[in-house]
Write a protein that holds these residues in place. Structure first.
Motif, short mmCIF file in Angstrom:
data_model
loop_
_atom_site.label_atom_id
_atom_site.label_comp_id
_atom_site.label_asym_id
_atom_site.label_seq_id
_atom_site.Cartn_x
_atom_site.Cartn_y
_atom_site.Cartn_z
N HIS A 1 1.24 -1.29 -0.16
CA HIS A 1 -0.25 -0.28 0.13
C HIS A 1 0.57 0.94 0.32
CE1 HIS A 1 -3.61 -2.36 0.53
NE2 HIS A 1 -3.37 -2.89 1.88
N GLY A 2 1.86 1.60 -0.31
CA GLY A 2 3.25 2.62 -0.28
C GLY A 2 3.07 2.73 -1.57
N VAL A 3 2.27 2.83 -2.40
CA VAL A 3 2.72 2.97 -3.87
C VAL A 3 1.33 4.37 -3.85
CG1 VAL A 3 1.72 3.01 -6.08
CG2 VAL A 3 2.70 1.09 -5.22
N SER A 4 1.94 6.21 -4.88
CA SER A 4 1.24 6.73 -4.40
C SER A 4 1.28 7.48 -5.93
CB SER A 4 2.28 7.74 -4.05
OG SER A 4 2.12 7.33 -2.77
N CYS A 5 0.34 8.16 -6.21
CA CYS A 5 0.05 8.71 -7.85
C CYS A 5 0.79 9.95 -8.10
CB CYS A 5 -1.18 8.39 -7.96
SG CYS A 5 -1.08 9.12 -9.51
N PHE A 6 1.62 10.57 -8.96
CA PHE A 6 2.16 11.72 -9.19
C PHE A 6 1.40 12.56 -10.77
CE2 PHE A 6 4.39 9.55 -6.23
CZ PHE A 6 4.90 10.72 -5.57
N PHE A 7 0.99 13.42 -10.52
CA PHE A 7 0.95 14.23 -12.31
C PHE A 7 2.12 15.53 -12.11
CE2 PHE A 7 -0.39 18.49 -15.42
CZ PHE A 7 -1.22 17.19 -15.49
N ALA A 8 2.89 13.87 -12.80
CA ALA A 8 4.31 14.34 -13.44
C ALA A 8 4.85 15.22 -14.83
CB ALA A 8 5.23 13.03 -12.67
N PRO A 9 5.60 16.15 -14.67
CA PRO A 9 5.66 16.57 -16.17
C PRO A 9 7.02 15.94 -16.73
CG PRO A 9 7.49 17.39 -14.37
CD PRO A 9 5.87 16.80 -13.44
N GLY A 10 6.95 16.43 -18.41
CA GLY A 10 7.00 14.95 -18.89
C GLY A 10 8.41 16.09 -19.53
N ALA A 11 9.36 16.78 -19.15
CA ALA A 11 10.54 17.48 -19.49
C ALA A 11 10.70 18.09 -17.49
CB ALA A 11 10.51 18.80 -20.03
N ALA A 12 11.67 17.21 -16.60
CA ALA A 12 12.10 17.54 -15.72
C ALA A 12 13.65 17.08 -16.03
CB ALA A 12 11.45 16.84 -14.85
N ASP A 13 14.48 18.42 -15.73
CA ASP A 13 15.68 17.66 -14.82
C ASP A 13 15.83 16.07 -13.88
OD1 ASP A 13 16.74 19.48 -15.73
OD2 ASP A 13 16.37 21.33 -13.78
N GLY A 14 16.17 15.48 -14.52
CA GLY A 14 16.71 13.87 -13.49
C GLY A 14 15.91 13.16 -14.68
N LEU A 15 14.81 13.25 -15.52
CA LEU A 15 14.02 12.91 -16.56
C LEU A 15 14.75 12.61 -18.18
CD1 LEU A 15 11.72 10.84 -16.33
CD2 LEU A 15 10.42 12.91 -17.22
N SER A 16 15.01 11.44 -17.78
CA SER A 16 15.42 10.47 -19.47
C SER A 16 13.96 9.58 -20.11
CB SER A 16 17.02 10.19 -19.65
OG SER A 16 16.96 9.47 -18.45
N PHE A 17 14.52 9.69 -21.02
CA PHE A 17 14.06 7.88 -21.48
C PHE A 17 14.63 7.56 -22.98
CE2 PHE A 17 10.88 11.77 -21.50
CZ PHE A 17 9.66 11.02 -20.06
N GLY A 18 14.41 6.02 -22.91
CA GLY A 18 15.52 5.54 -24.02
C GLY A 18 15.24 5.62 -25.56
N LEU A 19 15.32 5.11 -26.31
CA LEU A 19 15.33 4.69 -27.42
C LEU A 19 13.98 4.60 -27.61
CD1 LEU A 19 18.50 3.53 -29.32
CD2 LEU A 19 17.37 6.15 -29.33
N PRO A 20 12.81 4.20 -28.58
CA PRO A 20 11.59 3.66 -28.82
C PRO A 20 11.66 2.50 -28.56
CG PRO A 20 12.10 6.15 -29.74
CD PRO A 20 13.33 5.65 -29.60
#
Length: 380
Positions: free
Chosen positions: A179-198
């Motif tokens: 029961h320790g999972v929470s939900c966030f409305f997270a921005p698509g661009a943020a320092d420290g956020l990156s994405f892998g190749l498709p």
């Protein structure tokens, strides 16, 4: 040929007509090019947003379309019949909006709802992880409280619109235990956020699916949706609606395959007769039509239960299972109707068959749907 729909209002009929016109004008002419080249249709989601198609099932006072779910799903089906990638991404956007609209505070809805429902902000859903697909309770991505908010560390997987979305419904662990999972409305661009190749997928090539890597990215405290520990409740509640979206997408894809097969069977001749006049092919097409009609009826039944405020969780799983299995069968049979030509890229049925497969997997595999359904049947 257009589906003869039984719609609840004249407004709904006009909406379906608008959707068909837009899809035929903006989507059908470019789908093959983008799917073959695996290129993103820049600007298309803005067009859908301007037409009011990205917030249909949400309240008008929040900026939505105020449509019942049975109408929204039929709009989604019309989109999927032209372009499955775009329809799935539209369904995922609606899914990503659900936590904000349903569990967000008045202040959060005041800040973000209008932009989300108008499509000014396009969303992704970030629940799955490399080791936590069907088992969402195994989420390991952490959101550690800080004086200003939360520091997010970990990886997420299988994000539709990954790297393209303006926001993500992000689920991360704020405390140990189930029961320790929470939900966030997270921005698509943020320092420290990156994405892998498709991901190099079998189908749905025009909209990327990626992993996301959170390396200590900071989220403001007001990005938390609901309360700490409420994340799985929010996620599973959203997925009931999301499964109906995928059922509608699968039905639209199956309808496209059926339409292509019927058109070909009416034109192609063998032994001096149209192939549709041969009983073997005619009966195969009849079974395909029955499967598409059954899938549509099943998802509409679940949607009407949702619209009436009745429990629909089991019915959503039934709809997702029925419609996606039907899509796999119908698209496979469509390739068979085309014979050798169906195995080439000269016709779209080979793409339909590839696209249908993933629909049996995402938003909960069909094995998970059977588990949900069987548990719903068990007596307590």
């Amino acid at each position: 040929m257009p589906v003869d729909r039984l719609l609840p209002s004249e407004e709904a009929q006009d909406l379906i007509a608008l959707t068909r016109q837009l899809a035929d004008r903006e989507m059908a002419p470019i789908v093959d090019t983008h799917e073959r080249k695996e290129t993103y249709p820049e600007g298309l989601f803005g067009v859908l947003g301007e037409a009011g198609l990205l917030g249909l099932p949400y309240a008008e006072d929040l900026g939505g379309g105020g449509q019942p779910y049975e109408v929204y799903l039929q709009v989604l089906e019309e989109l999927a019949a032209r372009w499955a990638s775009v329809a799935v991404a539209t369904s995922v956007h609606t899914l990503a909006a659900f936590p904000l609209i349903t569990f967000g505070s008045d202040a959060q809805r005041e800040r973000w709802a209008e932009d989300v429902l108008s499509g000014a902000l396009v969303g992704g859903y970030s629940l799955s992880e490399p080791q936590a697909g069907s088992d969402a309770s195994a989420i390991a991505c952490k959101a550690e409280p800080t004086p200003e908010g939360y520091r997010v560390t970990g990886s997420k997987a299988w994000i539709t619109h990954g790297g393209k979305a303006d926001f993500y419904a992000l689920f991360a662990r704020t405390a140990p235990g189930g029961h320790g999972v929470s939900c966030f409305f997270a921005p698509g661009a943020a320092d420290g956020l990156s994405f892998g190749l498709p991901e190099e997928k079998m189908g749905l090539h025009a909209v990327p699916t990626t992993a996301a890597y959170w390396d200590g990215a900071l989220l403001d405290a007001d990005r938390l949706i609901g309360t700490e520990g409420q994340g799985l409740e929010i996620a599973f509640s959203a997925l009931d609606s999301g499964r109906l979206g995928i059922a509608a997408c699968a039905t639209g894809l199956a309808q496209a395959a059926l339409d292509a097969a019927v058109a070909y069977a009416n034109e192609r001749t063998t032994f001096g007769r149209r192939i549709i006049d041969h009983q073997g092919l005619g009966f195969l097409l009849a079974d395909m039509a029955a499967a598409v009609g059954s899938a549509r009826a099943t998802y509409l039944d679940a949607a009407r239960r949702r619209d009436a405020g009745r429990d629909y969780s089991r019915h959503a799983s039934i709809a997702k299972l029925t419609a996606t299995d039907a899509a796999m069968k119908v698209t496979t049979d469509a390739v068979q109707v085309f014979g050798g030509y169906g195995y080439t890229r000269d016709y779209p049925v080979e793409r339909y068959m590839r696209e249908a497969k993933i629909m049996q997997i995402f938003e909960g595999t069909n094995q998970i749907q059977r588990l949900v359904i069987s548990r719903g049947l068990a007596t307590h």
